[in-house]
Every structure is written in C-alpha cells, then in structure tokens.
Design an enzyme around this catalytic site. Sequence first.
Site, PDB file in Angstrom:
ATOM      1  N   ASN A   1      -5.205  -3.133 -12.689  1.00  0.00           N
ATOM      2  CA  ASN A   1      -4.021  -2.562 -13.319  1.00  0.00           C
ATOM      3  C   ASN A   1      -4.387  -1.873 -14.629  1.00  0.00           C
ATOM      4  OD1 ASN A   1      -1.622  -3.790 -11.710  1.00  0.00           O
ATOM      5  ND2 ASN A   1      -2.982  -5.529 -12.070  1.00  0.00           N
TER       6      ASN A   1
ATOM      7  N   HIS B   1      -2.250   1.485 -11.072  1.00  0.00           N
ATOM      8  CA  HIS B   1      -3.627   0.998 -11.125  1.00  0.00           C
ATOM      9  C   HIS B   1      -4.509   2.129 -11.642  1.00  0.00           C
ATOM     10  CE1 HIS B   1      -3.419  -2.922  -8.720  1.00  0.00           C
ATOM     11  NE2 HIS B   1      -2.173  -2.558  -8.961  1.00  0.00           N
TER      12      HIS B   1
ATOM     13  N   HIS C   1       4.280   1.278 -11.943  1.00  0.00           N
ATOM     14  CA  HIS C   1       3.222   0.263 -11.825  1.00  0.00           C
ATOM     15  C   HIS C   1       1.950   0.994 -11.370  1.00  0.00           C
ATOM     16  CE1 HIS C   1       2.031  -4.021 -10.634  1.00  0.00           C
ATOM     17  NE2 HIS C   1       1.033  -3.282 -10.192  1.00  0.00           N
TER      18      HIS C   1
ATOM     19  N   ARG D   1       0.253 -12.847 -12.620  1.00  0.00           N
ATOM     20  CA  ARG D   1       0.465 -12.821 -11.165  1.00  0.00           C
ATOM     21  C   ARG D   1      -0.442 -11.789 -10.492  1.00  0.00           C
ATOM     22  NH1 ARG D   1       1.721  -9.311  -7.105  1.00  0.00           N
ATOM     23  NH2 ARG D   1       3.193  -8.248  -8.480  1.00  0.00           N
ATOM     24  N   ASP D   2      -0.130 -10.525 -10.670  1.00  0.00           N
ATOM     25  CA  ASP D   2      -0.899  -9.466 -10.023  1.00  0.00           C
ATOM     26  C   ASP D   2      -2.338  -9.424 -10.529  1.00  0.00           C
ATOM     27  OD1 ASP D   2      -1.244  -7.335  -8.274  1.00  0.00           O
ATOM     28  OD2 ASP D   2      -0.613  -5.838  -9.731  1.00  0.00           O
TER      29      ASP D   2
ATOM     30  N   CYS E   1      -6.953  -3.862  -6.545  1.00  0.00           N
ATOM     31  CA  CYS E   1      -6.454  -3.868  -5.174  1.00  0.00           C
ATOM     32  C   CYS E   1      -7.597  -4.113  -4.197  1.00  0.00           C
ATOM     33  CB  CYS E   1      -5.785  -2.534  -4.860  1.00  0.00           C
ATOM     34  SG  CYS E   1      -5.180  -2.426  -3.165  1.00  0.00           S
TER      35      CYS E   1
END
Length: 297
Positions: free
Chosen positions: A247, A207, A205, A13-14, A238
Amino acid sequence: MTDRVSIVEVGPRDGLQNEPYTIPTEVKVELIDRLSATGLPVIEATSFVSAPAIPQLADAEDVYSRIERRAGVRYPVLVPNLKGYERARAVGAEEIAVFTAASEAFNQKNINCSIAESMERFKPVVERARADGVRVRGYVSTVLGCPYQGEVPVSEVVRVAEALDQAGCAEISLGDTIGVGTPAKARAVIETVAKSIPVERLAVHFHDTYGQALANIHACIEAGIRTVDSSVAGLGGCPYARGATGNVATEDVVYMLQGLGLDCGVDLKALAQVGDWIAGELGRPRSRTGQAILKRN
C-alpha cells in the site's frame, strides 16, 4: 468542498494479512494502540475471515478485544459473511466493511465466486448491519486493472459501485489492487463513478507497485476525493502482483497533504515513529518520508 482529508489507516488489516510469518497478537495490538495516538481518525483493525483463508488474522477476536479504543477514533473491521459479522459484533465492533471486485476473473481467483455471488453473500450482512445501526463500507478491488484479465472497463467499476450503494454502503472505497494505475486513469474513474454516487462518499485505495500511488491520490483529490486509504510504513502487498511493494505509505500521504495545505489531523513525527517501530518488528523497509522525518529530528 472541505479542505480536510480523512485517512483510513489499513495497516493492521491489509498491511499485515499477507506477512509470511505469524505476527504475535501483542504486536498487532500495540500497533493499533500506537496508531491511535497519532491523530488518525479511522484504523481498520482486523478481518473476521476464516482462519484457513487468512491465517495471519486468525486472532481477530483477541486483537479487537484488547485494543485501547480512543474517543474520536473509529475501528472498522472487514467481514466476508454473516458469520464473520456475528463474530465481529460479539467483541464490540461498531463498523464493518464488505468487499468485492470489478473483475470477474479476480473475484473467482480471490474468493472463488462471481461478483453477483459475492453480492449475495454480503447482502444479509449489510441488512443486519443497517438494522443494528452499524456503518458499512464497501471495497471494490481491481478498479484500474486485474492480474488475470488486464484492463477493467470503467462501466464495470460503476456497475459494482452502484450495487454497493444500493445495498446500503455508506462509503465505497475504489482500489487499485495491483498498483497499475496512472493519474489520468485514476481521475477518470473517480469522475465517472461520481456521476452516480456523490464524491463525498467515495474513497481511494492505491497500491504503489509502479510508484504512482501519490500521483494517483493527488489526481483524485483534484477530482474531489476527501477520503484516502493508506498503510503505515507502506505495509502490505498484493499476492497477485509480482514485485508489488504494498500500500501507499501513510507517512508519504500525510506529508503530501500537508504540502497541499490540506488538513488531516495527523502528527507526522509521531506517525513516522510508529512506522519505524513496526518496520523494525517485521524486518521491513521504512517509508521514505518516515526515514527523512526521523533523520531530520
């Protein structure tokens, strides 16, 4: 405190949502199925947002319908509103996530509404989910910095996390969306939020924009965190942070956890092979741990 750490794999997903070209549905399904065989307990499969908002995930129904769901593996999905929730449930989703930010400026730029308005949007989602017996996770973005307003007061992170808790979220993931955090600041945020919400219900979470993600995770584990989000091969990035490298790589996290004597139940070699495959499919670099593991073997 348990010596087991649960990894939430967010790559499908991300990790994929900001890729510059359309990834075939078959590749997404195969990625999830391959990840399911590595011992990962949670794989965030997709997001039921509108296609114009995130074209890369326009095939959410198709992906979720086609994955091979393994016993013992959870497959949550992100939903932005009640319509997204209904779409997700129609294809059998049993766990969802909602999202907001600790920065007003980021929320306005990202989803065109205030933090309060975003809470109102997903309030009926959480209510419906709880009535349906569906587990809800809450994401809080920009807990260690915002690309628009800079520093984000810890008090705002606490306020938003408490609101998610009161709304009925079973777990709250605190995200360093642009990867600017450092270990001392990361630990301080966790320790402060944990005064209001049990640390067992918090996740992190990170990055890796400045190469601090593993150090931040380690600091948070020392503060009691036992749930960590990560992305195979470090997929993602991002769009609001220039030069963001995505990530933290799941392979790197697993290797670190093993070195700390913390069990996560993941087969590192199998995971490295998945990372090597998807990096090749996307033309992306491999994770450092993935490369080392495969060269060694």
